[in-house]
Scaffold this motif. Structure first.
Motif, PDB file in Angstrom:
ATOM      1  N   CYS A 180     -47.691  38.683  23.804  1.00  0.00           N
ATOM      2  CA  CYS A 180     -47.722  38.348  25.342  1.00  0.00           C
ATOM      3  C   CYS A 180     -46.370  37.712  25.644  1.00  0.00           C
ATOM      4  O   CYS A 180     -45.766  37.034  24.727  1.00  0.00           O
ATOM      5  CB  CYS A 180     -48.717  37.421  25.762  1.00  0.00           C
ATOM      6  SG  CYS A 180     -48.640  37.343  27.322  1.00  0.00           S
TER       7      CYS A 180
ATOM      8  N   CYS B 295     -47.508  33.801  34.135  1.00  0.00           N
ATOM      9  CA  CYS B 295     -48.141  33.781  32.913  1.00  0.00           C
ATOM     10  C   CYS B 295     -49.643  34.307  33.090  1.00  0.00           C
ATOM     11  O   CYS B 295     -50.524  33.587  33.654  1.00  0.00           O
ATOM     12  CB  CYS B 295     -48.071  32.261  32.389  1.00  0.00           C
ATOM     13  SG  CYS B 295     -49.360  31.990  31.125  1.00  0.00           S
TER      14      CYS B 295
ATOM     15  N   LYS C  44     -47.998  41.192  32.802  1.00  0.00           N
ATOM     16  CA  LYS C  44     -48.312  40.323  34.134  1.00  0.00           C
ATOM     17  C   LYS C  44     -48.705  40.633  35.363  1.00  0.00           C
ATOM     18  O   LYS C  44     -48.962  40.245  36.250  1.00  0.00           O
ATOM     19  CB  LYS C  44     -46.998  39.551  34.324  1.00  0.00           C
ATOM     20  CG  LYS C  44     -45.993  40.071  34.967  1.00  0.00           C
ATOM     21  CD  LYS C  44     -44.533  39.066  35.129  1.00  0.00           C
ATOM     22  CE  LYS C  44     -43.841  39.685  35.851  1.00  0.00           C
ATOM     23  NZ  LYS C  44     -42.257  39.405  35.829  1.00  0.00           N
TER      24      LYS C  44
ATOM     25  N   THR D  67     -45.630  24.843  28.103  1.00  0.00           N
ATOM     26  CA  THR D  67     -46.289  26.042  27.830  1.00  0.00           C
ATOM     27  C   THR D  67     -47.774  25.609  26.984  1.00  0.00           C
ATOM     28  O   THR D  67     -47.320  25.483  25.939  1.00  0.00           O
ATOM     29  CB  THR D  67     -45.698  26.932  27.167  1.00  0.00           C
ATOM     30  OG1 THR D  67     -45.179  26.419  25.939  1.00  0.00           O
ATOM     31  CG2 THR D  67     -44.525  27.639  28.200  1.00  0.00           C
TER      32      THR D  67
ATOM     33  N   CYS E 169     -43.853  35.115  30.270  1.00  0.00           N
ATOM     34  CA  CYS E 169     -43.026  33.698  30.522  1.00  0.00           C
ATOM     35  C   CYS E 169     -41.670  34.026  30.186  1.00  0.00           C
ATOM     36  O   CYS E 169     -40.729  33.394  30.872  1.00  0.00           O
ATOM     37  CB  CYS E 169     -43.771  32.651  29.760  1.00  0.00           C
ATOM     38  SG  CYS E 169     -43.958  33.033  28.031  1.00  0.00           S
TER      39      CYS E 169
ATOM     40  N   CYS F   1     -49.802  27.243  25.152  1.00  0.00           N
ATOM     41  CA  CYS F   1     -50.137  28.495  24.535  1.00  0.00           C
ATOM     42  C   CYS F   1     -49.856  28.426  23.187  1.00  0.00           C
ATOM     43  O   CYS F   1     -48.714  28.417  22.741  1.00  0.00           O
ATOM     44  CB  CYS F   1     -49.027  29.632  25.196  1.00  0.00           C
ATOM     45  SG  CYS F   1     -49.470  31.287  24.573  1.00  0.00           S
TER      46      CYS F   1
ATOM     47  N   CYS G 106     -42.022  30.947  35.970  1.00  0.00           N
ATOM     48  CA  CYS G 106     -42.949  31.224  34.661  1.00  0.00           C
ATOM     49  C   CYS G 106     -44.418  30.657  35.035  1.00  0.00           C
ATOM     50  O   CYS G 106     -45.321  31.615  34.520  1.00  0.00           O
ATOM     51  CB  CYS G 106     -42.467  30.531  33.612  1.00  0.00           C
ATOM     52  SG  CYS G 106     -42.369  28.883  33.601  1.00  0.00           S
TER      53      CYS G 106
END
Ligand code: FAD
Ligand code: SF4
Ligand code: SF4
Lengths: 160, 359
Positions: free
Chosen positions: A38, A77, B58, A30, A41, A32, A73
């Motif tokens: 958020c 994402c 999402k 990931t 995921c 990120c 995921c």
């Protein structure tokens, strides 16, 4: 620098990779780094392998023991910040990356491999292209990448 | 005169959610939307949204719009929608004047929720009125609603989330995005969006801005320059870039003129985008039974606009005698969701701004 041009430096990238011994199986990375509100995921992973917790601003942490590399995921994402990587052998790594441009690559084609700065670094082989309703228009592309680029490769570009 | 318990001005995510929650509580409402369809900003968002799954993260914006509209259509007896209709007058005795085509309609109501959203800020530079220069929102509407490309070679001004996302959508549509200019010394939006662009080969030039546009009948070139830390152009750093379109995304400001018109207490808060109403914890303004929800009371996100809509819909219904069976539980849940969305470092300025407008 991530903050000034969007390119994370290598040391930062490596913090998201597991120890190499884990990479004999496919795992989610990931990319990120920030605390942003958020969490898809984490909530989309059927194996409970990504931790974010109650505060959705927490950056995701992957449990490499639990992750199966299924790739769910990756297309869930919204930041397109997750990919799957596996060290196949001493020559090649296998990636599964999200891809939202069209036309899509076709299995068996050779495309350019691109790094985080947008530069072409190598050639890669397209092994599989998945796009069903479940993917909601974000295709999952499986690519074979020379092992030396395992920390550099991030996306593909059509060869011209 | 038409009579209805609740008038909701604006059919974006905030307005739609408010109507749904009011209807769930048993309260009838009228949604007035000046566009030809409801959904607000969401109808042009083709990307997957952030937030948590409770606010449809999402899911692509345009699909969130469909979900919210379907929710509202489940209450045909309680929710009336008037599209292509603008609210042009608002009076303290809760009379609302609507303009539909060339016809004026007066509606008497008991409560009003203003959910008019925000509009794009403009940027001052030489020749900023040349054809080919657009706001980012206009470009999205052109591309994603009408299927028309703004041009072939584009430069984006502004690296907030909207600038970054619209640049990405331009590339998806086949447009060549030459670069993104950012006056500040760091990228404004989420780095995941920035990285997404950079790997496609788009440079984000921080400490840069547009100096002037050049062109005879339409945009042909722009001159950009480097900025010092006081945002002044540094002599000798000018560079020309050939473009046929320029996209400006330097922020949004709340569409709060209806609120000023009726005289609610307002305050200029730069972190919320401009002039915003003072509100209490239930989003009621200084005038009784006039509520606000969404970007109009501070430019934020669809995720928070949806939850604010639910919250105000719930509270207004209760005030008018229609208490939702799960009122207490829902109230706490909505408050909790809003807190959660705003608690990260990106929410910091917003939190300070929101404190400033609390009555
Ligand atoms: C490019 C872009 C990307 C975004 N990405 C995200 C994201 O990833 N995640 C996220 O959560 N949010 C995102 N947002 C933000 C989100 O779209 C807005 O915060 C949200 O739409 C605000 O909702 P709202 O209901 O307050 O206002 P709006 O959606 O603006 O709706 C307001 C409505 O009121 C109507 N109206 C205004 N004045 C009148 C009047 N006088 N009479 C009648 N009707 C009127 C307008 O026509 C409009 O339909 C993005 C926005 C943009 C532009
Ligand atoms: S690849 Fe599959 S198992 Fe691993 S984190 Fe992602 S969704 Fe979970
Ligand atoms: S879904 Fe993607 S962008 Fe969102 S927190 Fe997870 S990794 Fe980050």
């Amino acid at each position: 620098m991530l903050n000034t041009n969007g390119v994370p430096d290598k040391a930062l990238i490596k913090t998201k990779f597991p120890d190499e011994k884990y990479l004999i199986k496919p795992l989610a990375i990931t990319e990120c780094y920030e605390k942003i509100p958020c969490n898809p995921c984490s909530t989309s992973c059927p194996f409970d392998a990504i931790y974010i917790g109650e505060d959705i601003n927490t950056a995701p942490i992957v449990d490499f023991e639990k992750c199966t590399g299924c790739g769910i995921c990756v297309y869930n994402c919204p930041g397109l910040a997750i990919f799957i990587v596996q060290k196949l052998n001493e020559e090649n790594a296998r990636f599964k990356i999200p891809y939202e441009l069209r036309p899509l690559p076709i299995k068996g084609e050779t495309w350019s491999g691109v790094n985080r700065a947008g530069e072409i670094i190598t050639k890669v082989l397209i092994e599989k292209v998945s796009l069903t309703n479940r993917h909601d228009r974000t295709a999952l592309i499986q690519v074979l990448v020379p092992l030396e680029y395992i920390n550099d490769f991030v996306t593909i570009r059509r060869q011209i | 005169m038409k009579q209805i318990d609740l008038v909701i001005i604006g059919g974006g995510p905030a307005g739609l959610s408010a109507a749904k929650m009011a209807a769930e509580s048993g309260l009838a409402s009228l949604i007035v939307e000046r566009n030809f369809n409801v959904g607000g900003q969401l109808v042009k968002q083709t990307h997957m949204f952030f937030g948590s799954e409770k606010q449809y993260a999402k899911t692509r914006g345009i699909d969130i719009a469909k979900i919210l509209v379907d929710d509202v259509l489940k209450f045909p007896d309680l929710i009336e929608i008037m599209t292509d209709t603008s609210v042009v007058g608002l009076y303290k005795d809760k009379v609302v004047t609507l303009l539909q085509k060339e016809k004026y309609i007066k509606v008497k109501t008991n409560a009003i929720i203003i959910a008019t959203g925000a509009s794009e800020k403009v940027l001052a530079f030489e020749n900023n009125d040349l054809p080919g220069i657009y706001g980012a929102g206009a470009v999205q509407t052109l591309m994603n609603v009408h299927g028309v490309l703004p041009g072939n070679d584009v430069v984006m001004v502004g690296s907030g989330n909207i600038g970054l996302i619209v640049s990405y959508q331009l590339i998806q549509a086949g447009v060549n995005v030459k670069c993104v200019l950012e006056a500040a010394s760091t990228i404004g939006g989420y780095k995941v969006h920035a990285s997404k662009l950079k790997r496609l080969g788009v440079d984000i030039l921080t400490s840069h801005s547009i100096k002037k546009a050049i062109g005879k009948n339409y945009l042909e070139k722009i001159v950009i320059g480097k900025l010092d830390d006081k945002w002044k152009f540094i002599e000798g750093t000018e560079e020309e870039i050939e473009v046929d379109s320029l996209c400006i995304s330097v922020g949004l400001s709340p569409l709060s003129n209806l609120l000023s018109m009726i005289g609610v207490d307002m305050k200029y808060v730069s972190t919320l985008g401009g002039l915003v109403p003072l509100i209490d914890k239930n989003h009621e303004t200084s005038i009784k039974n006039i509520f606000v929800a969404g970007d109009v009371c501070g430019v934020e996100e669809a995720s928070s606009a949806i939850v604010e809509g639910y919250l105000t819909g719930l509270v207004v219904a209760e005030k008018l005698g229609f208490k939702h069976p799960n009122y207490d539980e829902l109230y706490l849940d909505f408050k909790d969701q809003l807190h959660n969305l705003r608690s990260g470092p990106f929410g910091e300025k917003l939190r300070l701004g929101l404190q400033e407008i609390m009555r």
